[in-house]
Design a protein around this motif. Sequence first.
Motif, PDB file in Angstrom:
ATOM      1  N   UNK A 271      -2.354  14.147  -1.502  1.00  0.00           N
ATOM      2  CA  UNK A 271      -1.937  13.333  -0.366  1.00  0.00           C
ATOM      3  C   UNK A 271      -2.772  12.070  -0.353  1.00  0.00           C
ATOM      4  N   UNK A 272      -2.195  10.959   0.073  1.00  0.00           N
ATOM      5  CA  UNK A 272      -2.949   9.706   0.171  1.00  0.00           C
ATOM      6  C   UNK A 272      -3.406   9.531   1.614  1.00  0.00           C
ATOM      7  N   UNK A 273      -4.718   9.563   1.861  1.00  0.00           N
ATOM      8  CA  UNK A 273      -5.205   9.393   3.238  1.00  0.00           C
ATOM      9  C   UNK A 273      -5.005   7.975   3.748  1.00  0.00           C
ATOM     10  N   UNK A 274      -5.271   7.791   5.037  1.00  0.00           N
ATOM     11  CA  UNK A 274      -5.013   6.515   5.699  1.00  0.00           C
ATOM     12  C   UNK A 274      -5.709   5.349   5.007  1.00  0.00           C
ATOM     13  N   UNK A 275      -6.907   5.610   4.482  1.00  0.00           N
ATOM     14  CA  UNK A 275      -7.666   4.507   3.899  1.00  0.00           C
ATOM     15  C   UNK A 275      -7.382   4.277   2.423  1.00  0.00           C
ATOM     16  N   UNK A 276      -6.479   5.074   1.856  1.00  0.00           N
ATOM     17  CA  UNK A 276      -6.103   4.880   0.442  1.00  0.00           C
ATOM     18  C   UNK A 276      -5.486   3.501   0.288  1.00  0.00           C
ATOM     19  N   UNK A 277      -5.987   2.730  -0.678  1.00  0.00           N
ATOM     20  CA  UNK A 277      -5.464   1.379  -0.873  1.00  0.00           C
ATOM     21  C   UNK A 277      -4.818   1.185  -2.217  1.00  0.00           C
ATOM     22  N   UNK A 278      -5.450   1.741  -3.258  1.00  0.00           N
ATOM     23  CA  UNK A 278      -4.888   1.528  -4.593  1.00  0.00           C
ATOM     24  C   UNK A 278      -5.317   2.632  -5.535  1.00  0.00           C
TER      25      UNK A 278
ATOM     26  N   UNK B 291      -7.007   4.919  -7.992  1.00  0.00           N
ATOM     27  CA  UNK B 291      -8.450   5.082  -8.178  1.00  0.00           C
ATOM     28  C   UNK B 291      -9.128   5.480  -6.878  1.00  0.00           C
ATOM     29  N   UNK B 292      -8.528   5.128  -5.741  1.00  0.00           N
ATOM     30  CA  UNK B 292      -9.094   5.533  -4.456  1.00  0.00           C
ATOM     31  C   UNK B 292      -8.923   7.043  -4.271  1.00  0.00           C
ATOM     32  N   UNK B 293      -9.765   7.578  -3.406  1.00  0.00           N
ATOM     33  CA  UNK B 293      -9.784   9.027  -3.198  1.00  0.00           C
ATOM     34  C   UNK B 293      -8.485   9.548  -2.557  1.00  0.00           C
ATOM     35  N   UNK B 294      -7.963  10.607  -3.159  1.00  0.00           N
ATOM     36  CA  UNK B 294      -6.818  11.298  -2.567  1.00  0.00           C
ATOM     37  C   UNK B 294      -7.287  12.682  -2.138  1.00  0.00           C
ATOM     38  N   UNK B 295      -6.441  13.389  -1.422  1.00  0.00           N
ATOM     39  CA  UNK B 295      -6.786  14.747  -1.005  1.00  0.00           C
ATOM     40  C   UNK B 295      -5.772  15.722  -1.579  1.00  0.00           C
ATOM     41  N   UNK B 296      -6.234  16.892  -1.974  1.00  0.00           N
ATOM     42  CA  UNK B 296      -5.334  17.960  -2.382  1.00  0.00           C
ATOM     43  C   UNK B 296      -5.519  19.084  -1.370  1.00  0.00           C
TER      44      UNK B 296
ATOM     45  N   UNK C 281       0.832  -1.204   0.000  1.00  0.00           N
ATOM     46  CA  UNK C 281       0.000   0.000   0.000  1.00  0.00           C
ATOM     47  C   UNK C 281       0.871   1.260   0.000  1.00  0.00           C
ATOM     48  N   UNK C 282       1.890   1.241   0.866  1.00  0.00           N
ATOM     49  CA  UNK C 282       2.787   2.397   0.940  1.00  0.00           C
ATOM     50  C   UNK C 282       3.542   2.578  -0.372  1.00  0.00           C
ATOM     51  N   UNK C 283       3.993   1.466  -0.930  1.00  0.00           N
ATOM     52  CA  UNK C 283       4.756   1.553  -2.172  1.00  0.00           C
ATOM     53  C   UNK C 283       3.899   2.127  -3.297  1.00  0.00           C
ATOM     54  N   UNK C 284       2.659   1.602  -3.432  1.00  0.00           N
ATOM     55  CA  UNK C 284       1.761   2.098  -4.489  1.00  0.00           C
ATOM     56  C   UNK C 284       1.416   3.567  -4.260  1.00  0.00           C
ATOM     57  N   UNK C 285       1.229   3.950  -3.002  1.00  0.00           N
ATOM     58  CA  UNK C 285       0.918   5.352  -2.689  1.00  0.00           C
ATOM     59  C   UNK C 285       2.091   6.245  -3.093  1.00  0.00           C
ATOM     60  N   UNK C 286       3.317   5.768  -2.852  1.00  0.00           N
ATOM     61  CA  UNK C 286       4.493   6.538  -3.269  1.00  0.00           C
ATOM     62  C   UNK C 286       4.502   6.752  -4.772  1.00  0.00           C
TER      63      UNK C 286
END
Lengths: 53, 130
Positions: free
Chosen positions: B102-109, B111-116, B87-92
Motif C-alpha cells: 500500500x502507498x501511505x499518504x506521504x508516498x511521493x515517488x 523508492x519511497x516507503x510502502x507498507x505491506x 503522485x496518485x498516478x505514480x502510486x497506481x
Amino acid sequence: MSEILRVGDAVPDFKLETFEPSKGDFGEISISTLKADKKWTILFFYPADFTFV
Amino acid sequence: MGAEVITISTDTKFVHLAWQRDEKLLEKVKYPMGSDPTGKISRMFGVYDENTGLDLRGTFIINPEGKLLNSEVNYYNMGRNIDELMRKFKANLHLAEHTNEGCPAKWKEEGDKTLAPSAKMVGKVYEALK
C-alpha cells in the motif's frame, strides 16, 4: 445509465467525440479502444471552454 | 507521462476547436478534448451539475483493465493540484506491480516507503512508517 460510478467499479464502455489539437482534427475516443491499447486513462472534467480551467 | 489524458466538458468539439485556436495559453495543448454535450458521461461520473449544465472539476484515473481507481471532485471555485494527480498516478503504477503493498499518504515517488499490511503491523503502523 443512472448509477454513479464509484472507485473500484468497472467503467462501462463509452464513446466521446473529440477535438485533437495534436492533429488539428476531430476524432473519437472510447474506453474499449483504450483498454485494447492497454492504456491508463485520466479523465479531466472542467466547467466550460473560454473560462479559466 | 504514460497515460492517455482526456479533458472533458459539455462544450461541443467545434467550441473546443475554436477555443484551442483562440486562446494563446492552449497553444501547446496536445490532449484530446472530449465533448459531452448531453452530459451522459459526466452524469456517469457524478460531475454533471443539473442546474447549470456544466461539469464540476472532476479527475478520474482508470487502469488499463477499465477499473476506476481514483476519483476527485472539486467545486467550481477550486483548482486541482497537478502534483497530487501525478503522485496518485505514480502510486497506481507502483501498486499495479506490487499488489501486496500500500502507498501511505506521504508516498511521493518510486523508492519511497510502502507498507505491506500484515498481522504484525496491526497497532504498529507508526513504527513501520519510520
